[in-house]
Scaffold this motif. Structure first.
Motif, PDB file in Angstrom:
ATOM      1  N   VAL B  84     -39.079 103.586 -80.160  1.00 25.43           N
ATOM      2  CA  VAL B  84     -37.822 103.026 -79.464  1.00 25.43           C
ATOM      3  C   VAL B  84     -37.193 104.540 -79.349  1.00 25.43           C
ATOM      4  O   VAL B  84     -36.932 105.097 -80.190  1.00 25.43           O
ATOM      5  CB  VAL B  84     -37.262 102.183 -80.587  1.00 25.43           C
ATOM      6  CG1 VAL B  84     -35.728 101.939 -80.233  1.00 25.43           C
ATOM      7  CG2 VAL B  84     -37.928 101.128 -80.565  1.00 25.43           C
ATOM      8  N   THR B  85     -36.563 104.563 -78.282  1.00 23.53           N
ATOM      9  CA  THR B  85     -35.726 105.947 -78.185  1.00 23.53           C
ATOM     10  C   THR B  85     -34.273 105.466 -78.368  1.00 23.53           C
ATOM     11  O   THR B  85     -33.753 104.337 -78.086  1.00 23.53           O
ATOM     12  CB  THR B  85     -35.950 106.437 -76.647  1.00 23.53           C
ATOM     13  OG1 THR B  85     -35.591 105.395 -75.712  1.00 23.53           O
ATOM     14  CG2 THR B  85     -37.138 106.963 -76.428  1.00 23.53           C
ATOM     15  N   ILE B  86     -33.549 106.300 -79.088  1.00 26.30           N
ATOM     16  CA  ILE B  86     -32.200 105.973 -79.412  1.00 26.30           C
ATOM     17  C   ILE B  86     -31.209 107.253 -78.781  1.00 26.30           C
ATOM     18  O   ILE B  86     -31.495 108.514 -79.117  1.00 26.30           O
ATOM     19  CB  ILE B  86     -31.975 105.920 -81.009  1.00 26.30           C
ATOM     20  CG1 ILE B  86     -32.295 107.193 -81.809  1.00 26.30           C
ATOM     21  CG2 ILE B  86     -32.672 104.711 -81.530  1.00 26.30           C
ATOM     22  CD1 ILE B  86     -32.260 107.247 -83.177  1.00 26.30           C
ATOM     23  N   ALA B 122     -36.897 124.014 -67.237  1.00 25.09           N
ATOM     24  CA  ALA B 122     -35.967 123.933 -66.282  1.00 25.09           C
ATOM     25  C   ALA B 122     -35.091 122.523 -66.098  1.00 25.09           C
ATOM     26  O   ALA B 122     -34.084 122.673 -65.750  1.00 25.09           O
ATOM     27  CB  ALA B 122     -36.653 124.208 -64.951  1.00 25.09           C
ATOM     28  N   THR B 123     -35.739 121.846 -66.819  1.00 23.23           N
ATOM     29  CA  THR B 123     -34.859 120.260 -66.794  1.00 23.23           C
ATOM     30  C   THR B 123     -34.966 119.739 -68.374  1.00 23.23           C
ATOM     31  O   THR B 123     -35.793 120.184 -69.175  1.00 23.23           O
ATOM     32  CB  THR B 123     -35.932 119.363 -66.014  1.00 23.23           C
ATOM     33  OG1 THR B 123     -36.937 119.128 -66.316  1.00 23.23           O
ATOM     34  CG2 THR B 123     -35.691 119.648 -64.483  1.00 23.23           C
ATOM     35  N   SER B 124     -34.034 118.929 -68.486  1.00 23.18           N
ATOM     36  CA  SER B 124     -33.913 118.107 -69.669  1.00 23.18           C
ATOM     37  C   SER B 124     -34.296 116.819 -69.315  1.00 23.18           C
ATOM     38  O   SER B 124     -33.671 115.940 -68.347  1.00 23.18           O
ATOM     39  CB  SER B 124     -32.542 118.319 -70.342  1.00 23.18           C
ATOM     40  OG  SER B 124     -32.329 117.142 -71.329  1.00 23.18           O
ATOM     41  N   THR B 125     -35.245 116.203 -69.744  1.00 21.33           N
ATOM     42  CA  THR B 125     -35.836 114.669 -69.326  1.00 21.33           C
ATOM     43  C   THR B 125     -35.877 113.802 -70.522  1.00 21.33           C
ATOM     44  O   THR B 125     -36.066 114.031 -71.632  1.00 21.33           O
ATOM     45  CB  THR B 125     -37.179 114.661 -68.612  1.00 21.33           C
ATOM     46  OG1 THR B 125     -37.839 115.662 -69.437  1.00 21.33           O
ATOM     47  CG2 THR B 125     -36.802 115.488 -67.354  1.00 21.33           C
ATOM     48  N   ALA B 126     -35.755 112.442 -70.186  1.00 17.09           N
ATOM     49  CA  ALA B 126     -35.921 111.245 -70.914  1.00 17.09           C
ATOM     50  C   ALA B 126     -37.177 111.063 -71.533  1.00 17.09           C
ATOM     51  O   ALA B 126     -38.019 111.594 -71.094  1.00 17.09           O
ATOM     52  CB  ALA B 126     -35.401 110.133 -70.246  1.00 17.09           C
ATOM     53  N   ILE B 127     -37.335 110.678 -72.764  1.00 17.61           N
ATOM     54  CA  ILE B 127     -38.658 110.357 -73.518  1.00 17.61           C
ATOM     55  C   ILE B 127     -39.353 109.619 -72.631  1.00 17.61           C
ATOM     56  O   ILE B 127     -40.674 109.910 -72.477  1.00 17.61           O
ATOM     57  CB  ILE B 127     -38.512 109.891 -74.684  1.00 17.61           C
ATOM     58  CG1 ILE B 127     -37.452 110.694 -75.663  1.00 17.61           C
ATOM     59  CG2 ILE B 127     -39.673 109.305 -75.567  1.00 17.61           C
ATOM     60  CD1 ILE B 127     -38.238 112.134 -76.083  1.00 17.61           C
ATOM     61  N   ALA B 128     -38.967 108.504 -71.797  1.00 24.18           N
ATOM     62  CA  ALA B 128     -39.673 107.522 -71.125  1.00 24.18           C
ATOM     63  C   ALA B 128     -40.355 108.362 -70.069  1.00 24.18           C
ATOM     64  O   ALA B 128     -41.385 107.907 -69.150  1.00 24.18           O
ATOM     65  CB  ALA B 128     -38.872 106.507 -70.414  1.00 24.18           C
ATOM     66  N   ALA B 129     -40.030 109.685 -69.646  1.00 19.74           N
ATOM     67  CA  ALA B 129     -40.393 110.361 -68.446  1.00 19.74           C
ATOM     68  C   ALA B 129     -41.876 110.910 -68.878  1.00 19.74           C
ATOM     69  O   ALA B 129     -42.694 111.435 -68.241  1.00 19.74           O
ATOM     70  CB  ALA B 129     -39.459 111.498 -68.068  1.00 19.74           C
ATOM     71  N   HIS B 130     -42.074 110.906 -70.176  1.00 17.49           N
ATOM     72  CA  HIS B 130     -43.244 111.472 -70.720  1.00 17.49           C
ATOM     73  C   HIS B 130     -44.093 110.656 -71.359  1.00 17.49           C
ATOM     74  O   HIS B 130     -45.370 110.640 -71.297  1.00 17.49           O
ATOM     75  CB  HIS B 130     -42.810 112.647 -71.837  1.00 17.49           C
ATOM     76  CG  HIS B 130     -42.037 113.549 -71.100  1.00 17.49           C
ATOM     77  ND1 HIS B 130     -42.589 114.821 -70.947  1.00 17.49           N
ATOM     78  CD2 HIS B 130     -40.611 113.530 -71.038  1.00 17.49           C
ATOM     79  CE1 HIS B 130     -41.505 115.623 -70.165  1.00 17.49           C
ATOM     80  NE2 HIS B 130     -40.389 115.039 -70.329  1.00 17.49           N
ATOM     81  N   VAL B 131     -43.603 109.490 -72.189  1.00 10.78           N
ATOM     82  CA  VAL B 131     -44.639 108.544 -72.705  1.00 10.78           C
ATOM     83  C   VAL B 131     -43.978 107.116 -72.366  1.00 10.78           C
ATOM     84  O   VAL B 131     -42.839 106.973 -72.393  1.00 10.78           O
ATOM     85  CB  VAL B 131     -44.558 108.980 -74.009  1.00 10.78           C
ATOM     86  CG1 VAL B 131     -45.448 110.116 -74.494  1.00 10.78           C
ATOM     87  CG2 VAL B 131     -43.282 108.763 -75.045  1.00 10.78           C
ATOM     88  N   ARG B 132     -44.903 106.242 -72.846  1.00  2.03           N
ATOM     89  CA  ARG B 132     -44.431 104.932 -72.779  1.00  2.03           C
ATOM     90  C   ARG B 132     -43.475 104.452 -74.078  1.00  2.03           C
ATOM     91  O   ARG B 132     -43.570 104.880 -75.166  1.00  2.03           O
ATOM     92  CB  ARG B 132     -45.645 103.872 -72.905  1.00  2.03           C
ATOM     93  CG  ARG B 132     -45.278 102.385 -72.723  1.00  2.03           C
ATOM     94  CD  ARG B 132     -46.712 101.593 -72.718  1.00  2.03           C
ATOM     95  NE  ARG B 132     -47.519 101.945 -73.788  1.00  2.03           N
ATOM     96  CZ  ARG B 132     -47.421 101.270 -75.130  1.00  2.03           C
ATOM     97  NH1 ARG B 132     -46.322 100.532 -75.478  1.00  2.03           N
ATOM     98  NH2 ARG B 132     -48.125 101.791 -76.198  1.00  2.03           N
ATOM     99  N   VAL B 133     -42.551 103.927 -73.620  1.00  2.00           N
ATOM    100  CA  VAL B 133     -41.301 103.594 -74.524  1.00  2.00           C
ATOM    101  C   VAL B 133     -41.215 102.234 -74.589  1.00  2.00           C
ATOM    102  O   VAL B 133     -41.160 101.406 -73.690  1.00  2.00           O
ATOM    103  CB  VAL B 133     -39.862 104.171 -74.137  1.00  2.00           C
ATOM    104  CG1 VAL B 133     -38.622 103.819 -74.841  1.00  2.00           C
ATOM    105  CG2 VAL B 133     -40.095 105.812 -74.132  1.00  2.00           C
ATOM    106  N   ASP B 134     -41.040 101.463 -75.818  1.00  3.88           N
ATOM    107  CA  ASP B 134     -41.190  99.886 -75.895  1.00  3.88           C
ATOM    108  C   ASP B 134     -39.659  99.696 -75.697  1.00  3.88           C
ATOM    109  O   ASP B 134     -39.426  98.557 -75.367  1.00  3.88           O
ATOM    110  CB  ASP B 134     -41.728  99.773 -77.286  1.00  3.88           C
ATOM    111  CG  ASP B 134     -43.284 100.180 -77.469  1.00  3.88           C
ATOM    112  OD1 ASP B 134     -43.920  99.536 -76.651  1.00  3.88           O
ATOM    113  OD2 ASP B 134     -43.465 101.035 -78.154  1.00  3.88           O
ATOM    114  N   PHE B 135     -38.763 100.327 -76.257  1.00  7.44           N
ATOM    115  CA  PHE B 135     -37.412  99.865 -76.252  1.00  7.44           C
ATOM    116  C   PHE B 135     -36.242 100.884 -76.008  1.00  7.44           C
ATOM    117  O   PHE B 135     -36.668 101.940 -76.938  1.00  7.44           O
ATOM    118  CB  PHE B 135     -36.973  98.861 -77.148  1.00  7.44           C
ATOM    119  CG  PHE B 135     -35.636  98.277 -77.152  1.00  7.44           C
ATOM    120  CD1 PHE B 135     -35.601  97.163 -76.382  1.00  7.44           C
ATOM    121  CD2 PHE B 135     -34.457  98.975 -78.034  1.00  7.44           C
ATOM    122  CE1 PHE B 135     -34.268  96.511 -76.194  1.00  7.44           C
ATOM    123  CE2 PHE B 135     -33.293  98.453 -77.675  1.00  7.44           C
ATOM    124  CZ  PHE B 135     -33.020  97.117 -77.141  1.00  7.44           C
TER     125      PHE B 135
END
Lengths: 368, 259
Positions: B84-86, B122-135
């Motif tokens: 879960v990403t917060i 060069a970028t700051s990216t969301a976790i979901a751009a790298h792995v599957r996120v459940d919520f």
């Protein structure tokens, strides 16, 4: 018709308080006239008015000391009968299952001060929805039974009002205990009172009052007539149900969807919108849970979410059409009346000024 | 009925201010109840004690801004049954995603006395751009009640009760008067995901969009209305470029007003 002088108005409020009623009515808060608990008549927005148009509401000071010199604000009385959040019941874990605890308290005795005609019509509509069928909503019904209603005939129309078009005002015709028309004439400031119920008649005995003279009753009539002539909006309701049914695929729906934010404000401020959702709130220990009912809106994706399918009304076009068509067409089939009372709240409080009267006009003009 | 078994919980930090992890520590009244239902296996903001994976529930704070973090999140995903990403950093790249619209080397040379020590993407990216996120739990910072709701949902096995509609609905449920209609204050509430309790409008401020775009954000229509309220194009860009600058709807809207 009876007369209560302005100076006796606080006595009316006190007489109700002595009978165990809490005062609820319009008061100034956060730049608007909202409905809230009042300590006394002094909490009314005395000498204030509002200016309303699509997406805009501003308070203005009046040159006089009118108690009810404004149109309806962002709140509606439904918040007392159908609160935005309400606990229905709780459950507690027990050794072999769980126990349900009903959360039923006696509704407080409320006196609603300054209810407008369109709002009385809205209450009658919600009564039909929530008490008129086989399943009576006990929370709603319990509060409905414990109110005393002091209606006020509108002394001025708001910029987005169209009750005349919807035949719901500006004069209250039923659903009140007392109905007042406020008259300000030179030095004189009084209320012409129409008694609606025995409870209203009994209350009047505790307040200094006298029989209205013919010219006073006539002046009160003129106040309402003048208001009716100055409606900020109009809506042609001729065969409106058939008009909307025949135009389900009208290109206007796309145009309004381009502006619509699907934010849900129109449904929240609407005095007849009654949709709610229920949710269970469980504590971390898993020992207690509470079932809560909260206001919901047909503009959210969750509202039309079906398990395994997702939202079955996912476009904003579909959602706006559903809302407006329900208010003005399918409501007739469902409940036998219009679902719109012409209060204008959805126009004023739409953040981008979408105007239901304008949408009807556009569809009608393109069709005829 | 027997209580559910304890969950093994881990809290992970990537590029972030730690505010969302602090939200968990700030749940003072509920902390004991949380500790009762979960074993905290990894939470460096709170304890040096570390337990090996796998983990039932990983809460991930922060965005991916380095090569090392990009591979670390893969390991965490592998070790986590549920991830879960917060917070806005983890769900949208955070305020540091402002670099995504500029050359990050320009910032580095301005900010750091010795830029040669800085090794960053060069970028700051969301976790979901790298792995599957459940919520994804939105917010900058997240809301404590919502965090407890999400932990509770995984403890008890139900769907988290975190609606994705506009902030407006929460304003109206609270009885808050609309600041845009009654005061002409520009507000992002109609296009912003609810969850904060409509905090800013309740204190007469326009919504800053801390929870990112709502489920069906019509940002174009709102910007057009802001134009009527007298908001300048560059201020529209600024409004959409804050904590959720790289969330798709906000990114597109800011770009549409950038000349």
């Amino acid at each position: 018709m009876q007369i209560i002088e302005r100076s006796a108005f606080p006595v009316l409020c006190e007489a109700l308080q002595r009978r165990g009623y809490e005062l609820v009515g319009p008061t100034l808060r956060d730049g608007a006239i909202v409905y809230d608990r009042l300590a006394s008549a002094a909490d009314l927005p005395i000498g204030w008015t509002d200016e309303q148009q699509g997406g805009a509401y501003r308070l203005k000071q009046r040159p006089d000391g009118a108690l009810f010199g404004y149109a309806v604000g962002p709140h509606s009385w439904k918040k007392y009968f159908l609160p935005s959040e309400q606990a229905l019941w709780r459950a507690e874990r027990e050794e072999n299952g769980f126990r349900i605890i009903e959360d039923r308290r006696d509704a407080p005795k409320l006196v609603l001060i300054g209810v407008r005609s369109c709002e009385l019509h809205a209450m009658a509509i919600q009564d039909k929805v929530l008490m008129g069928g086989a399943c009576v909503d006990p929370w709603y019904a319990s509060q409905r039974e414990r109110v005393f209603i002091v209606a006020v005939n509108c002394g001025q129309a708001g910029g987005t009002c169209f009750c005349v078009s919807m035949h719901t005002g500006p004069k209250a015709t039923s659903g009140y205990d007392l109905a007042l028309t406020e008259v300000l004439e030179g030095d004189r400031h009084y209320f012409v009172v129409d008694v609606g119920t025995e409870a209203g008649e009994a209350l009047l005995l505790d307040i200094p009052h006298r029989e209205a003279r013919d010219e006073e009753a006539k002046t009160a009539e003129e106040v309402v007539t003048q208001t009716a002539k100055t409606m900020g909006r109009t809506m042609d309701t001729t065969s409106i149900k058939e008009l909307l049914y025949a135009n389900v695929e009208h290109p206007r729906w796309e145009r309004v969807a381009a502006r619509c934010l699907a934010c849900g404000n129109c449904t929240m401020v609407c005095p007849t919108c009654y949709c709610t959702t229920v949710e269970d709130v469980t504590d971390l220990a898993g020992e207690q849970t509470e079932r809560r009912r909260t206001w919901d809106s047909c503009f959210t994706m969750d509202f039309s979410h079906l398990h395994g399918v997702g939202s079955v009304r996912s476009s904003t076009k579909g959602r706006y059409r559903q809302w407006m068509t329900h208010k003005l067409a399918t409501w007739f089939d469902q409940f036998g009346t219009s679902g719109c009372v012409g209060c204008g709240r959805c126009i004023t409080w739409c953040p981008v000024a979408i105007d239901i009267t304008e949408e009807v006009r556009a569809i009608r003009e393109a069709t005829s | 009925m027997a209580p559910a078994p304890k969950l093994k919980l881990a809290v992970w930090k990537f590029a972030s201010c730690d505010g969302c992890q602090l939200t968990l520590l700030n749940c003072e009244d509920e902390l004991l109840a949380i500790a009762d239902r979960v074993d905290i296996a990894e939470f460096r903001e709170a304890s040096r004690a570390v337990a090996q994976g796998p983990y039932d529930l990983s809460l991930v704070e922060g965005s991916i801004t380095t090569v090392r973090d990009a591979s670390r999140i893969l390991e965490i995903r592998r070790a986590s049954k549920t991830l879960v990403t917060i917070g806005a950093c983890a769900t949208a790249g955070g305020i540091q995603a402002l670099r995504n619209f500029k050359d990050v080397n320009d910032f580095i040379s301005l900010v750091y006395a010795s830029p040669q020590y800085i090794d960053t993407l060069a970028t700051s990216t969301a976790i979901a751009a790298h792995v599957r996120v459940d919520f994804e739990l939105r917010g900058c910072p997240i809301d404590a009640r919502q965090l407890i709701e999400v932990i509770g949902a995984y403890v008890h096995g139900h769907r988290p009760r975190t609606p994705s509609h506009s902030v407006c609905i929460e304003c109206k449920q609270r009885g808050t008067v609309c600041v845009m209609v009654a005061r002409g204050t520009p507000c992002l509430g109609p296009v912003t995901h609810t969850g904060c309790g409509a905090l800013c409008p309740t204190y007469h401020r326009g919504c800053y969009g801390c929870f990112g775009p709502m489920e069906t954000p019509n940002t174009g229509s709102l910007s057009e209305w802001w134009g009527h309220l007298g908001v300048r194009e560059e201020d529209v860009v600024r409004a959409f470029r804050t904590f959720n600058a790289d969330a798709e709807a906000f990114r597109r809207e800011a770009q549409a007003h950038e000349h």
